[in-house]
Design a protein around this motif. Structure first.
Motif, PDB file in Angstrom:
ATOM      1  N   ASN A  85       8.003   9.863  -4.262  1.00 22.84           N
ATOM      2  CA  ASN A  85       7.631   9.369  -5.584  1.00 22.84           C
ATOM      3  C   ASN A  85       7.326   7.870  -5.472  1.00 22.84           C
ATOM      4  O   ASN A  85       8.170   7.082  -5.032  1.00 22.84           O
ATOM      5  N   ILE A  86       6.125   7.474  -5.856  1.00 20.82           N
ATOM      6  CA  ILE A  86       5.714   6.070  -5.722  1.00 20.82           C
ATOM      7  C   ILE A  86       6.657   5.138  -6.458  1.00 20.82           C
ATOM      8  O   ILE A  86       6.955   4.025  -6.001  1.00 20.82           O
ATOM      9  N   GLY A  87       7.169   5.605  -7.601  1.00 16.56           N
ATOM     10  CA  GLY A  87       8.102   4.785  -8.367  1.00 16.56           C
ATOM     11  C   GLY A  87       9.371   4.490  -7.594  1.00 16.56           C
ATOM     12  O   GLY A  87       9.885   3.360  -7.606  1.00 16.56           O
ATOM     13  N   GLU A  88       9.888   5.499  -6.890  1.00 21.48           N
ATOM     14  CA  GLU A  88      11.092   5.317  -6.084  1.00 21.48           C
ATOM     15  C   GLU A  88      10.817   4.394  -4.888  1.00 21.48           C
ATOM     16  O   GLU A  88      11.649   3.564  -4.516  1.00 21.48           O
ATOM     17  N   MET A  89       9.641   4.569  -4.292  1.00 22.13           N
ATOM     18  CA  MET A  89       9.249   3.702  -3.174  1.00 22.13           C
ATOM     19  C   MET A  89       9.142   2.252  -3.662  1.00 22.13           C
ATOM     20  O   MET A  89       9.574   1.315  -2.978  1.00 22.13           O
ATOM     21  N   LYS A  90       8.580   2.085  -4.832  1.00 18.14           N
ATOM     22  CA  LYS A  90       8.408   0.744  -5.408  1.00 18.14           C
ATOM     23  C   LYS A  90       9.766   0.092  -5.650  1.00 18.14           C
ATOM     24  O   LYS A  90       9.950  -1.104  -5.402  1.00 18.14           O
ATOM     25  N   THR A  91      10.722   0.881  -6.129  1.00 13.67           N
ATOM     26  CA  THR A  91      12.070   0.362  -6.378  1.00 13.67           C
ATOM     27  C   THR A  91      12.720  -0.099  -5.080  1.00 13.67           C
ATOM     28  O   THR A  91      13.346  -1.166  -5.019  1.00 13.67           O
ATOM     29  N   ALA A  92      12.585   0.720  -4.028  1.00  9.81           N
ATOM     30  CA  ALA A  92      13.162   0.352  -2.728  1.00  9.81           C
ATOM     31  C   ALA A  92      12.524  -0.921  -2.195  1.00  9.81           C
ATOM     32  O   ALA A  92      13.210  -1.801  -1.665  1.00  9.81           O
ATOM     33  N   ARG A  93      11.212  -1.031  -2.365  1.00 15.16           N
ATOM     34  CA  ARG A  93      10.492  -2.211  -1.875  1.00 15.16           C
ATOM     35  C   ARG A  93      10.940  -3.463  -2.633  1.00 15.16           C
ATOM     36  O   ARG A  93      11.159  -4.528  -2.039  1.00 15.16           O
ATOM     37  N   ALA A  94      11.075  -3.333  -3.945  1.00 19.31           N
ATOM     38  CA  ALA A  94      11.483  -4.475  -4.762  1.00 19.31           C
ATOM     39  C   ALA A  94      12.884  -4.944  -4.388  1.00 19.31           C
ATOM     40  O   ALA A  94      13.163  -6.147  -4.360  1.00 19.31           O
ATOM     41  N   PHE A  95      13.763  -4.001  -4.084  1.00 20.57           N
ATOM     42  CA  PHE A  95      15.139  -4.340  -3.714  1.00 20.57           C
ATOM     43  C   PHE A  95      15.157  -5.139  -2.410  1.00 20.57           C
ATOM     44  O   PHE A  95      15.864  -6.148  -2.295  1.00 20.57           O
ATOM     45  N   ILE A  96      14.379  -4.676  -1.432  1.00 24.05           N
ATOM     46  CA  ILE A  96      14.327  -5.383  -0.147  1.00 24.05           C
ATOM     47  C   ILE A  96      13.684  -6.756  -0.321  1.00 24.05           C
ATOM     48  O   ILE A  96      14.167  -7.763   0.211  1.00 24.05           O
ATOM     49  N   ALA A  97      12.597  -6.809  -1.091  1.00 22.77           N
ATOM     50  CA  ALA A  97      11.900  -8.079  -1.318  1.00 22.77           C
ATOM     51  C   ALA A  97      12.804  -9.095  -2.007  1.00 22.77           C
ATOM     52  O   ALA A  97      12.731 -10.298  -1.742  1.00 22.77           O
ATOM     53  N   ASP A 124       0.874  -1.180   0.000  1.00 22.32           N
ATOM     54  CA  ASP A 124       0.000   0.000   0.000  1.00 22.32           C
ATOM     55  C   ASP A 124       0.911   1.230   0.000  1.00 22.32           C
ATOM     56  O   ASP A 124       1.062   1.920   1.016  1.00 22.32           O
ATOM     57  N   LEU A 125       1.523   1.491  -1.147  1.00 22.32           N
ATOM     58  CA  LEU A 125       2.558   2.514  -1.216  1.00 22.32           C
ATOM     59  C   LEU A 125       1.990   3.927  -1.145  1.00 22.32           C
ATOM     60  O   LEU A 125       2.693   4.855  -0.746  1.00 22.32           O
ATOM     61  N   SER A 126       0.737   4.096  -1.518  1.00 20.10           N
ATOM     62  CA  SER A 126       0.115   5.422  -1.385  1.00 20.10           C
ATOM     63  C   SER A 126       0.038   5.805   0.086  1.00 20.10           C
ATOM     64  O   SER A 126       0.342   6.936   0.460  1.00 20.10           O
ATOM     65  N   ARG A 127      -0.370   4.852   0.912  1.00 22.90           N
ATOM     66  CA  ARG A 127      -0.418   5.124   2.352  1.00 22.90           C
ATOM     67  C   ARG A 127       0.989   5.245   2.917  1.00 22.90           C
ATOM     68  O   ARG A 127       1.263   6.128   3.743  1.00 22.90           O
ATOM     69  N   ALA A 128       1.887   4.373   2.482  1.00 18.69           N
ATOM     70  CA  ALA A 128       3.261   4.415   2.980  1.00 18.69           C
ATOM     71  C   ALA A 128       3.897   5.775   2.691  1.00 18.69           C
ATOM     72  O   ALA A 128       4.667   6.295   3.505  1.00 18.69           O
ATOM     73  N   SER A 129       3.562   6.370   1.559  1.00 18.06           N
ATOM     74  CA  SER A 129       4.171   7.652   1.191  1.00 18.06           C
ATOM     75  C   SER A 129       3.722   8.790   2.098  1.00 18.06           C
ATOM     76  O   SER A 129       4.382   9.825   2.168  1.00 18.06           O
ATOM     77  N   GLU A 177      14.706   8.719   4.391  1.00 17.29           N
ATOM     78  CA  GLU A 177      15.478   7.782   3.574  1.00 17.29           C
ATOM     79  C   GLU A 177      15.337   6.362   4.087  1.00 17.29           C
ATOM     80  O   GLU A 177      15.100   6.140   5.283  1.00 17.29           O
ATOM     81  N   ILE A 178      15.447   5.408   3.171  1.00 17.38           N
ATOM     82  CA  ILE A 178      15.549   3.992   3.510  1.00 17.38           C
ATOM     83  C   ILE A 178      16.939   3.542   3.064  1.00 17.38           C
ATOM     84  O   ILE A 178      17.249   3.603   1.879  1.00 17.38           O
ATOM     85  N   GLU A 179      17.760   3.129   4.007  1.00 20.47           N
ATOM     86  CA  GLU A 179      19.130   2.708   3.683  1.00 20.47           C
ATOM     87  C   GLU A 179      19.204   1.192   3.684  1.00 20.47           C
ATOM     88  O   GLU A 179      18.900   0.545   4.676  1.00 20.47           O
ATOM     89  N   THR A 180      19.646   0.653   2.565  1.00 21.56           N
ATOM     90  CA  THR A 180      19.750  -0.803   2.421  1.00 21.56           C
ATOM     91  C   THR A 180      21.166  -1.190   2.062  1.00 21.56           C
ATOM     92  O   THR A 180      21.838  -0.506   1.277  1.00 21.56           O
ATOM     93  N   PRO A 181      21.691  -2.292   2.620  1.00 18.93           N
ATOM     94  CA  PRO A 181      23.023  -2.750   2.226  1.00 18.93           C
ATOM     95  C   PRO A 181      22.978  -3.338   0.832  1.00 18.93           C
ATOM     96  O   PRO A 181      21.956  -3.895   0.402  1.00 18.93           O
TER      97      PRO A 181
END
Length: 239
Positions: free
Chosen positions: A66-78, A50-55, A231-235
């Protein structure tokens, strides 16, 4: 009939008030809450896609808005945890970030003075110490040459003399600072929140030798206590 209409109006008004109140409380919960709870609420929306709410938990000037950027971060973690493991997380650490928001300077009697006066007083006091004499004895010649040749005459000076002069000035500045009487007002302006995601068995090779996938949420705190993710920081892979 009139009484029925009156009761109906009252009922409608109460209903509107309750709905508005619930909306307001929900909004308040999002904007100003405990950092751990705030992060948990965000991650639950994030996990459900639910990225609209997450934003709504994100700072307006963050690229994650930007939902697209959030989606990219989510996909990377997933990709490192397994899609179905995004809701299997724990908040491991909440580290407040303190910043100095005001500094006041004082003389020895406790009277407030200016920054310049405080450092002039500190310098006079430092000059009476053995540390000051040691610094001048070790770096004094280089410091004098730097002033006479480089600053006053604007002539080139050898790199070793310049290095020693700069080192001497730095040590004197450090010594002076020790004698400055000041009071710093600090305030928590942000939080760094460590989140550990559980990992599906076939994904563990991506984070080896770790057993959980660590993510850091950088959360800013506004003047009114409002929390927002910046920011979301991921290794990266192999880290």
């Amino acid at each position: 009939m009139k009484r029925f209409k009156k009761n109906l109006i009252v009922f409608v008004l109460i209903s509107v008030f309750l709905v508005s109140g619930l909306f307001f409380l929900g909004k308040f919960k999002t904007e100003a809450s405990d950092p751990s709870l705030f992060a948990t609420e965000f991650l639950q929306s994030f996990a459900k896609n639910d990225l609209s709410r997450a934003s709504t938990y994100v700072r307006n000037d963050s690229h994650l808005k930007n939902i697209g950027e959030m989606k990219t971060a989510r996909a990377f973690i997933a990709n490192h945890t397994g899609e179905e493991f995004l809701d299997k997380f724990k908040i491991s650490e909440v580290a407040p970030v303190e910043n100095v928001i005001d500094v006041k300077y004082f003389d020895k009697s406790g009277q407030e003075i200016s920054y310049m006066e405080a450092f002039q007083n500190a310098q006079k006091e430092a000059e009476g110490t053995q540390q000051y004499k040691d610094i001048v004895r070790q770096y004094g010649d280089a410091m004098k040459k730097f002033v006479d040749i480089r600053l006053k005459a604007n002539q080139p000076i050898d790199s070793e003399t310049e290095r020693l002069a700069n080192l001497g000035y730095a040590k004197l500045a450090e010594l002076n600072t020790m004698f400055v009487v000041k009071k710093e007002e600090k305030k928590i302006t942000a939080y760094r929140i460590l989140v550990e995601f559980s990992v599906r068995e076939d994904k563990k090779k991506l984070i080896y030798p770790y057993t959980a996938y660590p993510v850091i949420l950088d959360v800013d705190q506004g003047e009114n206590g409002t929390l927002r993710i910046s920011e979301i920081e991921t290794p990266g892979e192999g880290e």
